[in-house]
Design a protein around this motif. Structure first.
Motif, mmCIF file in Angstrom:
data_model
loop_
_atom_site.group_PDB
_atom_site.id
_atom_site.type_symbol
_atom_site.label_atom_id
_atom_site.label_comp_id
_atom_site.label_asym_id
_atom_site.label_seq_id
_atom_site.Cartn_x
_atom_site.Cartn_y
_atom_site.Cartn_z
ATOM 1 N N UNK A 109 -13.266 -5.275 -4.311
ATOM 2 C CA UNK A 109 -13.541 -5.064 -5.558
ATOM 3 C C UNK A 109 -12.928 -6.219 -6.344
ATOM 4 N N UNK A 110 -11.986 -7.048 -5.953
ATOM 5 C CA UNK A 110 -11.591 -8.344 -6.669
ATOM 6 C C UNK A 110 -12.595 -9.463 -6.639
ATOM 7 N N UNK A 128 -4.337 -7.801 -9.978
ATOM 8 C CA UNK A 128 -5.766 -8.025 -10.282
ATOM 9 C C UNK A 128 -6.767 -6.701 -9.539
ATOM 10 N N UNK A 129 -6.386 -6.367 -8.464
ATOM 11 C CA UNK A 129 -7.285 -5.506 -7.649
ATOM 12 C C UNK A 129 -7.461 -4.139 -8.290
ATOM 13 N N UNK A 158 -16.235 -10.151 -7.815
ATOM 14 C CA UNK A 158 -17.235 -9.737 -8.758
ATOM 15 C C UNK A 158 -18.687 -9.629 -8.321
ATOM 16 N N UNK A 201 0.664 -3.098 -6.679
ATOM 17 C CA UNK A 201 -0.037 -1.938 -6.555
ATOM 18 C C UNK A 201 0.606 -0.672 -7.159
ATOM 19 N N UNK A 214 -0.585 2.032 -9.370
ATOM 20 C CA UNK A 214 -1.308 3.394 -9.048
ATOM 21 C C UNK A 214 -0.376 4.441 -9.258
ATOM 22 N N UNK A 269 0.754 -1.244 0.129
ATOM 23 C CA UNK A 269 -0.006 0.121 -0.115
ATOM 24 C C UNK A 269 0.892 1.184 -0.025
ATOM 25 N N UNK A 318 -9.040 -2.150 -13.059
ATOM 26 C CA UNK A 318 -10.093 -1.149 -13.451
ATOM 27 C C UNK A 318 -9.429 0.080 -13.433
ATOM 28 N N UNK A 319 -8.626 0.471 -12.370
ATOM 29 C CA UNK A 319 -7.919 2.011 -12.350
ATOM 30 C C UNK A 319 -6.997 1.977 -13.382
ATOM 31 N N UNK A 368 -15.595 3.108 -8.480
ATOM 32 C CA UNK A 368 -14.936 2.854 -10.132
ATOM 33 C C UNK A 368 -15.200 1.364 -10.446
ATOM 34 N N UNK A 369 -15.025 0.608 -9.642
ATOM 35 C CA UNK A 369 -15.093 -0.825 -10.332
ATOM 36 C C UNK A 369 -16.574 -1.116 -10.421
ATOM 37 N N UNK A 418 -8.951 2.464 -16.859
ATOM 38 C CA UNK A 418 -9.462 3.602 -16.864
ATOM 39 C C UNK A 418 -8.217 4.839 -17.022
ATOM 40 N N UNK A 468 -10.112 -2.286 -1.379
ATOM 41 C CA UNK A 468 -9.029 -2.933 -2.293
ATOM 42 C C UNK A 468 -9.285 -4.479 -2.397
ATOM 43 N N UNK A 469 -9.939 -5.070 -1.469
ATOM 44 C CA UNK A 469 -9.984 -6.536 -1.346
ATOM 45 C C UNK A 469 -11.460 -6.826 -1.872
#
Lengths: 172, 172, 172, 172, 172, 172
Positions: free
Chosen positions: B81-82, A125-126, B84, A105, A108, A75, A129-130, B111-112, A133, B78-79
């Protein structure tokens, strides 16, 4: 092969091995490595409280002094990206066509440095989407090399990640 | 005012007060609240290891059974959003026009779930770029209400956040 | 309703939610809240190490400056009661007929301030005998209001506790 | 001197040395010692997480089987006193005229067992008011012996405490 | 260069980087690596609680199946050496003339395996006397190679240590 | 019996009871005890983080001022033996024919002080090989007394260990 000067960014909650494997691996290959934090001489601690002392502060370094930047995950990137100087440093290293490597991460920081538009990259994977985007084509591969950009997903990708980074430094 | 059924999502590393203040506050106002995690009856722990037991798993709930969802920050999003199923649940609650409230890093779930395009919203400063890339107009305000979407920045915004959430539930 | 000035006492090992729920709830209701510890600007930590900084020290506050005092539980009261100034502050607030609210182990402060004789009150079950020996009629109810004294048992009573506290402040 | 059978009560958050110094000291003097908790074979942990396994549960022991009980401090007594069986065991040992020894916060067990009326005793300063309210004359001395009751204040009193306990066992 | 099969021994309190740097580095070089503990599938934790799962137990491996053994430091070797099977495994690998590499406190395993008589070696300074008493010429150098024996002092020697190990594997 | 002056050595990671049981036991017997560390007034912490403040630094004490030294185990001896002053202090106490007592891993200090040649001694099983290599006859007994040398194996031997130490001090 000539020795290169590499910046590794550090902040609290960095993923232990994603900082230290590149650190020692670059040294083993003969390169020079600086740990750079928001404050000089501060001992940042990893997710597991492993200490890492910054030898330089982001305020005192110039992109011209480095041949590349390597960014650990955990993080820590969530903290680094709040510091405009850290983000600008990555963008400038990138704009100078030098190595920008990010694992997990650390993606980011690529998002905030806005260096992903039209690129191919990966990440944990987490934050997929960021990453998407922010404009990249996100793929699920151990390591992705797109020009000066090297990205990986998790600690288990470290061998492939460092192979790609060293190859990139060797070709430069 | 009629009692509403509210889902609060939970995962490890949730920010302590961003979960518990809304939890007790909604109860105090007479609403019904369920803590929902990826596993039923599992005790998730906050950033400071405060336990929170999920009374239902995401697998067994339906958006139809709730009048809104409240998402805590910390690194729990962060967890979440993994998973679905978690993301889909938020999107469906949103698409049904019901309350979706997110504070701090909970913005990652917005976001996700892809519910930010064209909206006005806020979040912790760190994820501002992820929020903007997801299509929202990001502003630096204690609480932002845009239709059914209520967003805040940090624990210190909790009083304003809950006032807005309760107002929204009261008007529904 | 006019805004009231409320003192919340703090020391190490305070129960996280028994301090922070009243804190934010009072702010949400428009009151002014000061965290008061034995030392000013010291960051006390909860049972789960959540930090809470005292904005004033007990040495510099006067009961005349507050409309009530709210005392969190955890093992913080075991520490507070060793400080005669803390105990005297509670007694004086009480003797001035203002709100004195105590939840869980905070009952120990009521014992040491000697404000329980002939009153009806509750607390966490563990200190029931100490409460009774201090002269109160101890009952097992979510919240007990006896004049200016409001007491509750555990974090799960927080909604009832705060409803009673706010009602008391509103009627004053 | 004949060997005696001594019960030491244990629960989580016991003060490390207030349990282990008496434990080993009694063994060194040739006595037999049993650690007794609410559950048999459970490893309770001290304030510093030092493990202590209960060899017997409170459900299976009889006061008749012991010549005395020694109670450690820390916050363990705040837990023990919620278990009526623990409290009754102490009261019965006391009523049989056998040794009852309590140090620091262990005084709470004497309060709940109601064995302090008209006695002279000490404890950690923090619970002085609870001790007094339970009917004892509270004094600030390293160790206080009143009949079968032996009490001390803090770990630094352990040498005086154990001398008194051993003398008491020797005279019996 | 042909891929080698390397055993890395693991137990609780291993020094994080002294296990993981060799682990990933050997994989990067194309070798096969097995983490071996006293129990299969158990997750051992480092000094900083970084988990490392043993894929095989010492009971099920044979020295014939490996081309070398690498032993991390920390206080894990203080535990490993209590297990005769671990010690014998190292001695047999050594007697078969294969690579035996030890860093930091891992020297204790060389002591217990009795493979230091007449050899030149190094270790963390703290165990220098134990190393000498076991018969070796102890020197203060980043890495010492004496036949099949490779030894280093601390994490900062990891680059030199791995270079020597890889050279040794390449020459075999 | 005349009071003796005893030095107890301390460093971080000391085994809690192996320091505190001898400490309080010697005080109970009427002796004078000093905790001595590498730094004066520093609070060292045990394996379980129990604090122990050194009242004197090793730099300011002379062997002539003490009648004996007692060394706790845990991993503290692994640290102490790196400090030549600590090692020399033990050797001098020994050479003056005074009590030298070591339990568990404290045997490492005897190894580094080189006082084991031709002696009979014990220790925790883990360091048996280091003890033997230092020249002693290692036996598996609760306590071993050989002249001025008193050694034990683990915390469970504390009663036998202290009995032997006190007998030795009484006969001197």
């Amino acid at each position: 092969m000539a020795a290169k000067r590499i910046a590794i960014l550090v902040d609290d909650l960095y993923e232990d091995l994603e900082l230290w494997y590149p650190y020692y691996r670059l040294l083993e290959a003969g390169h020079q490595v600086d740990l750079i934090g928001s404050e000089r001489d501060r001992a940042y601690t990893s997710k597991h409280h492993y200490p890492a002392k910054a030898v330089k502060s982001i305020a005192e370094v110039r992109p011209e002094d480095y041949d590349g930047v390597v960014i650990p995950g955990g993080y820590a990137p969530d903290r680094m990206r709040r510091d405009e100087r850290m983000v600008r440093f990555v963008r400038q290293i990138h704009d100078q066509g030098k190595l920008v490597a990010a694992i997990c991460h650390a993606g980011w920081m690529l998002v905030s440095a806005d260096v992903l538009r039209g690129r191919r990259a990966t990440s944990v994977r987490a934050i997929r989407d960021d990453m998407r985007n922010a404009g990249c084509e996100w793929v699920d591969e151990p390591v992705v090399v797109d020009g000066n950009l090297v990205t990986s997903r998790t600690p288990d990708d470290l061998p492939a990640y460092m192979k790609a980074i060293l190859a990139k430094l060797g070709e430069a």
